[in-house]
Design a protein around this motif. Structure first.
Motif, PDB file in Angstrom:
ATOM      1  N   CYS A 181      49.184  42.308   6.526  1.00 28.80           N
ATOM      2  CA  CYS A 181      48.614  43.603   6.882  1.00 28.80           C
ATOM      3  C   CYS A 181      47.426  43.852   5.959  1.00 28.80           C
ATOM      4  CB  CYS A 181      49.640  44.721   6.714  1.00 28.80           C
ATOM      5  SG  CYS A 181      48.912  46.383   6.912  1.00 28.80           S
ATOM      6  N   CYS A 195      50.290  53.025   9.221  1.00 31.64           N
ATOM      7  CA  CYS A 195      50.730  52.172  10.331  1.00 31.64           C
ATOM      8  C   CYS A 195      50.251  52.733  11.668  1.00 31.64           C
ATOM      9  CB  CYS A 195      52.246  52.031  10.315  1.00 31.64           C
ATOM     10  SG  CYS A 195      52.871  51.043   8.921  1.00 31.64           S
ATOM     11  N   MET A 216      53.934  49.229  18.281  1.00 28.58           N
ATOM     12  CA  MET A 216      54.596  49.267  16.986  1.00 28.58           C
ATOM     13  C   MET A 216      55.932  48.536  17.048  1.00 28.58           C
ATOM     14  SD  MET A 216      53.782  50.645  14.011  1.00 28.58           S
ATOM     15  CE  MET A 216      52.883  52.175  14.318  1.00 28.58           C
ATOM     16  N   ALA A 218      57.843  47.225  13.626  1.00 27.49           N
ATOM     17  CA  ALA A 218      57.812  46.850  12.210  1.00 27.49           C
ATOM     18  C   ALA A 218      58.885  45.821  11.876  1.00 27.49           C
ATOM     19  CB  ALA A 218      57.990  48.090  11.344  1.00 27.49           C
ATOM     20  N   CYS A 223      53.068  42.641   9.312  1.00 26.13           N
ATOM     21  CA  CYS A 223      52.349  43.779   9.877  1.00 26.13           C
ATOM     22  C   CYS A 223      53.281  44.537  10.810  1.00 26.13           C
ATOM     23  CB  CYS A 223      51.112  43.284  10.633  1.00 26.13           C
ATOM     24  SG  CYS A 223      50.169  44.595  11.444  1.00 26.13           S
ATOM     25  N   CYS A 224      53.089  45.853  10.894  1.00 27.16           N
ATOM     26  CA  CYS A 224      53.986  46.713  11.674  1.00 27.16           C
ATOM     27  C   CYS A 224      53.707  46.660  13.173  1.00 27.16           C
ATOM     28  CB  CYS A 224      53.866  48.159  11.187  1.00 27.16           C
ATOM     29  SG  CYS A 224      52.176  48.807  11.291  1.00 27.16           S
TER      30      CYS A 224
END
Length: 235
Positions: A181, A195, A216, A218, A223-224
């Motif tokens: 990320c 995020c 999304m 996570a 990375c989320c």
């Protein structure tokens, strides 16, 4: 060790190849595997891997690579993973992270999440420019790699809101996940804010309604956001 000294360790080309290989795996790597990947002898690989660990660029440990335990399982082997510590050099010295943290703190306290997401989506669209949205995951991986996300393909996943060719919900899709990320330090301190910003940025970059979509999802240490394509658009 200062960051500039640690980064200087990578000047040796063999050492750099070994570091890049270990970093790209997202798991523990043994000396034999690293040596084969770098095209060097095991003893030379071991020397350079230990130098990378001394510099704080890799973390080392030991485990049995056979997967067995008990008598006859063999001795534990030394293994390496990328270190969690970030390294950076700025000449002259700059401290953008502190400024970003202060801005994120104010934005979170003022409830500016929606405004930040809107700005991030616009920035993603601006980064894409006049280029058409990605039509497949291979193209998406090139875009993500160029921005430092370290993407990798997964065998398959299940989209929460996807519909397959027959219209069934929860269709199996191919996906791209990201080991890195670029906003990691901020995301740890302000996870919902950062995020959400990251997701909106990637939505703008790939297009919210295109064949490649960001959502999304996570996972620890990654990375989320996950990038998905429909079942009939996995190339």
């Amino acid at each position: 060790m200062k960051d500039i000294d640690a980064i200087a360790v990578l000047q040796d080309p063999v050492r750099r190849r070994l570091y890049e290989y270990v970093a790209a795996q997202g798991r523990e790597v043994g000396r034999n595997e690293a040596a084969e990947a770098a095209g060097v002898a095991r003893t030379l690989a071991a020397h350079h891997l230990d130098k990378l660990a001394e510099a704080g660029l890799l973390e080392s440990g030991s485990r049995r690579l056979t997967g067995r335990s008990g008598p006859g399982a063999g001795r534990p082997a030394k293994v390496y993973t990328r270190a969690r510590t970030e390294r950076s050099v700025s000449l002259p010295a700059r401290d953008y992270l502190t400024a970003a943290g202060l801005l994120a703190e104010v934005a979170e306290e003022a409830g500016l999440d929606a405004g930040l997401r809107a700005a991030a989506r616009r920035r993603g669209e601006a980064l894409r420019g006049s280029t058409a949205p990605c039509v497949g995951l291979d193209e998406a991986m090139e875009v993500l790699a160029a921005r430092g996300y370290e993407p990798y393909r997964t065998d398959a996943g299940s989209a929460h809101d996807a519909e397959g060719p027959e219209g069934e919900a929860g269709a199996v899709v191919s996906a791209v996940r990201m080991r890195n990320c670029p906003f990691h330090a901020l995301a740890e301190d302000f996870p919902p804010l950062v995020c959400g910003m990251n997701l909106a940025l990637l939505e703008g970059l790939f297009g919210a309604d295109g064949p490649v979509r960001a959502r999304m999802d996570a996972r620890p240490g990654e990375c989320c956001v996950v990038i998905e394509a429909s079942k009939n658009n996995n190339d």
